[in-house]
Scaffold this active site. Sequence first.
Site, PDB file in Angstrom:
ATOM      1  N   LYS A  22       0.845  -1.214   0.000  1.00  0.00           N
ATOM      2  CA  LYS A  22       0.000   0.000   0.000  1.00  0.00           C
ATOM      3  C   LYS A  22       0.874   1.255   0.000  1.00  0.00           C
ATOM      4  CE  LYS A  22      -1.755   1.738   4.044  1.00  0.00           C
ATOM      5  NZ  LYS A  22      -1.537   3.166   4.224  1.00  0.00           N
ATOM      6  N   ASN A  23       1.882   1.261   0.863  1.00  0.00           N
ATOM      7  CA  ASN A  23       2.654   2.488   1.043  1.00  0.00           C
ATOM      8  C   ASN A  23       3.640   2.766  -0.097  1.00  0.00           C
ATOM      9  OD1 ASN A  23       1.240   2.941   3.333  1.00  0.00           O
ATOM     10  ND2 ASN A  23       2.924   2.564   4.763  1.00  0.00           N
ATOM     11  N   ARG A  91      -4.027  10.293   4.091  1.00  0.00           N
ATOM     12  CA  ARG A  91      -2.800  11.050   4.323  1.00  0.00           C
ATOM     13  C   ARG A  91      -1.978  11.136   3.022  1.00  0.00           C
ATOM     14  NH1 ARG A  91       0.363  14.229   7.707  1.00  0.00           N
ATOM     15  NH2 ARG A  91       2.526  13.720   7.385  1.00  0.00           N
ATOM     16  N   CYS A 115      -4.918   8.118   9.249  1.00  0.00           N
ATOM     17  CA  CYS A 115      -5.066   7.503  10.582  1.00  0.00           C
ATOM     18  C   CYS A 115      -4.776   8.525  11.674  1.00  0.00           C
ATOM     19  CB  CYS A 115      -4.081   6.339  10.727  1.00  0.00           C
ATOM     20  SG  CYS A 115      -4.725   4.780  10.126  1.00  0.00           S
ATOM     21  N   ARG A 120       0.661  14.596  12.953  1.00  0.00           N
ATOM     22  CA  ARG A 120       0.986  14.398  11.542  1.00  0.00           C
ATOM     23  C   ARG A 120       1.023  15.693  10.705  1.00  0.00           C
ATOM     24  NH1 ARG A 120      -1.273   8.754   9.391  1.00  0.00           N
ATOM     25  NH2 ARG A 120       0.835   8.641   8.606  1.00  0.00           N
ATOM     26  N   PRO A 121       1.965  16.579  11.059  1.00  0.00           N
ATOM     27  CA  PRO A 121       2.102  17.815  10.284  1.00  0.00           C
ATOM     28  C   PRO A 121       2.689  17.560   8.890  1.00  0.00           C
ATOM     29  CG  PRO A 121       3.850  17.646  11.911  1.00  0.00           C
ATOM     30  CD  PRO A 121       2.964  16.458  12.117  1.00  0.00           C
ATOM     31  N   ASP A 123       4.811  20.088   7.552  1.00  0.00           N
ATOM     32  CA  ASP A 123       5.784  21.170   7.417  1.00  0.00           C
ATOM     33  C   ASP A 123       7.033  20.754   6.644  1.00  0.00           C
ATOM     34  OD1 ASP A 123       6.130  19.513   9.721  1.00  0.00           O
ATOM     35  OD2 ASP A 123       7.723  20.844  10.404  1.00  0.00           O
ATOM     36  N   LEU A 124       7.485  19.508   6.820  1.00  0.00           N
ATOM     37  CA  LEU A 124       8.711  19.080   6.138  1.00  0.00           C
ATOM     38  C   LEU A 124       8.490  18.958   4.626  1.00  0.00           C
ATOM     39  CD1 LEU A 124       9.806  16.322   8.701  1.00  0.00           C
ATOM     40  CD2 LEU A 124      10.765  18.619   8.484  1.00  0.00           C
ATOM     41  N   ASP A 305       4.695   0.723  12.154  1.00  0.00           N
ATOM     42  CA  ASP A 305       3.486   0.060  11.646  1.00  0.00           C
ATOM     43  C   ASP A 305       3.363  -1.385  12.129  1.00  0.00           C
ATOM     44  OD1 ASP A 305       2.736   2.343  10.390  1.00  0.00           O
ATOM     45  OD2 ASP A 305       3.186   1.686   8.353  1.00  0.00           O
ATOM     46  N   ILE A 327       7.975   7.236  16.870  1.00  0.00           N
ATOM     47  CA  ILE A 327       7.651   7.946  15.626  1.00  0.00           C
ATOM     48  C   ILE A 327       6.363   8.779  15.768  1.00  0.00           C
ATOM     49  CG2 ILE A 327       7.273   7.720  13.120  1.00  0.00           C
ATOM     50  CD1 ILE A 327       9.949   6.545  13.860  1.00  0.00           C
ATOM     51  N   ARG A 397      -8.751  -0.188   4.448  1.00  0.00           N
ATOM     52  CA  ARG A 397      -7.908   0.878   3.910  1.00  0.00           C
ATOM     53  C   ARG A 397      -6.531   0.308   3.566  1.00  0.00           C
ATOM     54  NH1 ARG A 397      -6.579   4.768   7.736  1.00  0.00           N
ATOM     55  NH2 ARG A 397      -5.237   5.269   6.008  1.00  0.00           N
TER      56      ARG A 397
HETATM   57  C1  UD1 Z   1       4.499   6.856   6.382  1.00  0.00           C
HETATM   58  C2  UD1 Z   1       3.563   5.674   6.247  1.00  0.00           C
HETATM   59  C3  UD1 Z   1       3.135   5.176   7.622  1.00  0.00           C
HETATM   60  C4  UD1 Z   1       4.346   4.905   8.483  1.00  0.00           C
HETATM   61  C5  UD1 Z   1       5.283   6.110   8.522  1.00  0.00           C
HETATM   62  C6  UD1 Z   1       6.580   5.838   9.267  1.00  0.00           C
HETATM   63  C7  UD1 Z   1       2.330   5.978   4.177  1.00  0.00           C
HETATM   64  C8  UD1 Z   1       1.034   6.286   3.520  1.00  0.00           C
HETATM   65  N1  UD1 Z   1       2.385   6.088   5.495  1.00  0.00           N
HETATM   66  O1  UD1 Z   1       3.761   7.892   7.013  1.00  0.00           O
HETATM   67  O2  UD1 Z   1       2.378   3.989   7.421  1.00  0.00           O
HETATM   68  O3  UD1 Z   1       3.894   4.619   9.801  1.00  0.00           O
HETATM   69  O4  UD1 Z   1       5.629   6.501   7.174  1.00  0.00           O
HETATM   70  O5  UD1 Z   1       7.224   4.733   8.740  1.00  0.00           O
HETATM   71  O6  UD1 Z   1       3.304   5.633   3.528  1.00  0.00           O
HETATM   72  N2  UD1 Z   1       6.612  14.678  10.425  1.00  0.00           N
HETATM   73  C9  UD1 Z   1       6.720  16.019  10.655  1.00  0.00           C
HETATM   74  N3  UD1 Z   1       6.511  16.862   9.600  1.00  0.00           N
HETATM   75  C10 UD1 Z   1       6.219  16.409   8.342  1.00  0.00           C
HETATM   76  C11 UD1 Z   1       6.126  15.021   8.126  1.00  0.00           C
HETATM   77  C12 UD1 Z   1       6.334  14.171   9.177  1.00  0.00           C
HETATM   78  O7  UD1 Z   1       6.977  16.456  11.776  1.00  0.00           O
HETATM   79  O8  UD1 Z   1       6.053  17.226   7.434  1.00  0.00           O
HETATM   80  C13 UD1 Z   1       6.822  13.740  11.548  1.00  0.00           C
HETATM   81  C14 UD1 Z   1       5.597  12.846  11.817  1.00  0.00           C
HETATM   82  O9  UD1 Z   1       4.641  13.490  12.639  1.00  0.00           O
HETATM   83  C15 UD1 Z   1       6.228  11.656  12.484  1.00  0.00           C
HETATM   84  C16 UD1 Z   1       7.602  11.561  11.783  1.00  0.00           C
HETATM   85  O10 UD1 Z   1       7.841  12.826  11.185  1.00  0.00           O
HETATM   86  O11 UD1 Z   1       6.446  11.940  13.849  1.00  0.00           O
HETATM   87  C17 UD1 Z   1       7.682  10.513  10.717  1.00  0.00           C
HETATM   88  O12 UD1 Z   1       6.585  10.657   9.823  1.00  0.00           O
HETATM   89  P1  UD1 Z   1       6.687  10.199   8.299  1.00  0.00           P
HETATM   90  O13 UD1 Z   1       7.880   9.318   8.141  1.00  0.00           O
HETATM   91  O14 UD1 Z   1       6.603  11.403   7.436  1.00  0.00           O
HETATM   92  O15 UD1 Z   1       5.367   9.336   8.137  1.00  0.00           O
HETATM   93  P2  UD1 Z   1       4.299   9.392   6.980  1.00  0.00           P
HETATM   94  O16 UD1 Z   1       4.961   9.634   5.679  1.00  0.00           O
HETATM   95  O17 UD1 Z   1       3.171  10.248   7.405  1.00  0.00           O
END
Ligand code: UD1
Length: 416
Positions: A22-23, A91, A115, A120-121, A123-124, A305, A327, A397
């Site tokens: 899926k991811n 997301r 989820c 889940r910001p 900003d990055l 996950d 995480i 999902r």
């Molecule tokens: C993806 C996966 C999710 C998995 C996660 C970590 C998908 C659809 N989802 O989620 O299943 O659990 O990777 O392996 O592929 N963060 C920020 N700012 C940002 C983005 C992220 O602060 O702009 C933080 C998040 O809140 C979290 C951390 O960075 O604490 C890691 O998140 P991230 O690796 O980006 O996860 P996702 O891509 O949302």
Amino acid sequence: MDKLHVQGNKNLNGNVVISGSKNAALPILFMTILTEEKVEISNVPNLTDINIALKLLIYLGVKIKYKKILYIDASSINIFYAPYHLIKKIRASIWILGPLLARFGKAKIFLPGGCKIGSRPVDLHLNGLIQLGAKINLKNNCINASVKGRLQGKYILMEKISVGATITIMSAATLAQGSTVIDNAAREPEIVDIAKFLNTIGANIIGAGSNKICIQGVSKLTGGAHRVIPDRIETGTFLVGAAASQGHIICHKTEPKHLQSVLIKLTEAGAKIKTGNDWIKLDMRGKRPKSLNICTSPYPGFPTDMQAQFALLNTISDGIGTITETIFENRFVYISELINMGAKIKIKNNTIICYGIPKLISSNVFCSDLRASATLILAGCIAVGLTIVNHTHHLIRGYESFPNKLNKLGADIKII
Ligand code: UD1
């Protein structure tokens, strides 16, 4: 499907074929926006998140045909705005932003849903695009992005490892002018698969899978065909199901190399594991698992996950085990449901302490998110009695035919 009746006291035994990831599939679908030539994607799992992604693409003007393989033609995109009712559901819809911006110079999307496992910001993602030269305006939960001409390649040091942001920046940089380096990049197998797909359609990316990804921008991408990698989290979920039920299972069409940290922990729990090119065999017959201490971290560390599934394993293990979640800050919501089933668990900040008991008992439980849903269904399979699992809409999902696959392994699950 929102409610399941799960009859307990089962051992999960036999063969299961793992679906596509899926991811990996979700971002790859959105990456097809980058090219006006035709693309074929195979091994895409049949999931509600994927269907929403396809609806989003169709809304933008993408033509899609499905005959076991997805045939995608994004030549006639004429809308650069993604509506709230679709965006809020997944997301992954954030990944529309980079490709629209890189190919058309403009994009407007609402902040994505997904989820509820933390704040889940994004900003990055946005900072990365700004560094590539985009103008971003965030107002009333709506992101308005634009760039005059092409994005510009840049050295980008990620302040935090993020799977999603690495994908956004990598995709946008494929069509940027000049070269981009993403330092402190996420290293997940899904990132490697996305880079492989992008290279198939003419991108120039090296280093995906390491913490430094280099992208030499090109002016145009082409067409091509790609097969999505197997789902490592689905694989891990079935392996835990077999281990928790003292069963014997073979997962087929999977990639053992993507599950090293999970296999290490299952071996520590007492499972006999054998692997081949595309299969993993787990044997836990006659053995109660040993308790584990686990800390989630970015790949190649232990995946967040898989945190809930291993918490289940610890509930019925011999001894006391701890799981620390690093995480996401809100990923223990399901714990109260396991406690309803008799589990002895204490939560201390971002750590749970599980005091293993021999058997869970059936209950009426409620799913809070995707991985928690799979965990509670597995809990029902091994508990004493009939467990009613509610709010299982989260499950479809991310898990293709999960109840059916489990029933073939000896579970007794009825969709209500
Ligand atoms: C993806 C996966 C999710 C998995 C996660 C970590 C998908 C659809 N989802 O989620 O299943 O659990 O990777 O392996 O592929 N963060 C920020 N700012 C940002 C983005 C992220 O602060 O702009 C933080 C998040 O809140 C979290 C951390 O960075 O604490 C890691 O998140 P991230 O690796 O980006 O996860 P996702 O891509 O949302």
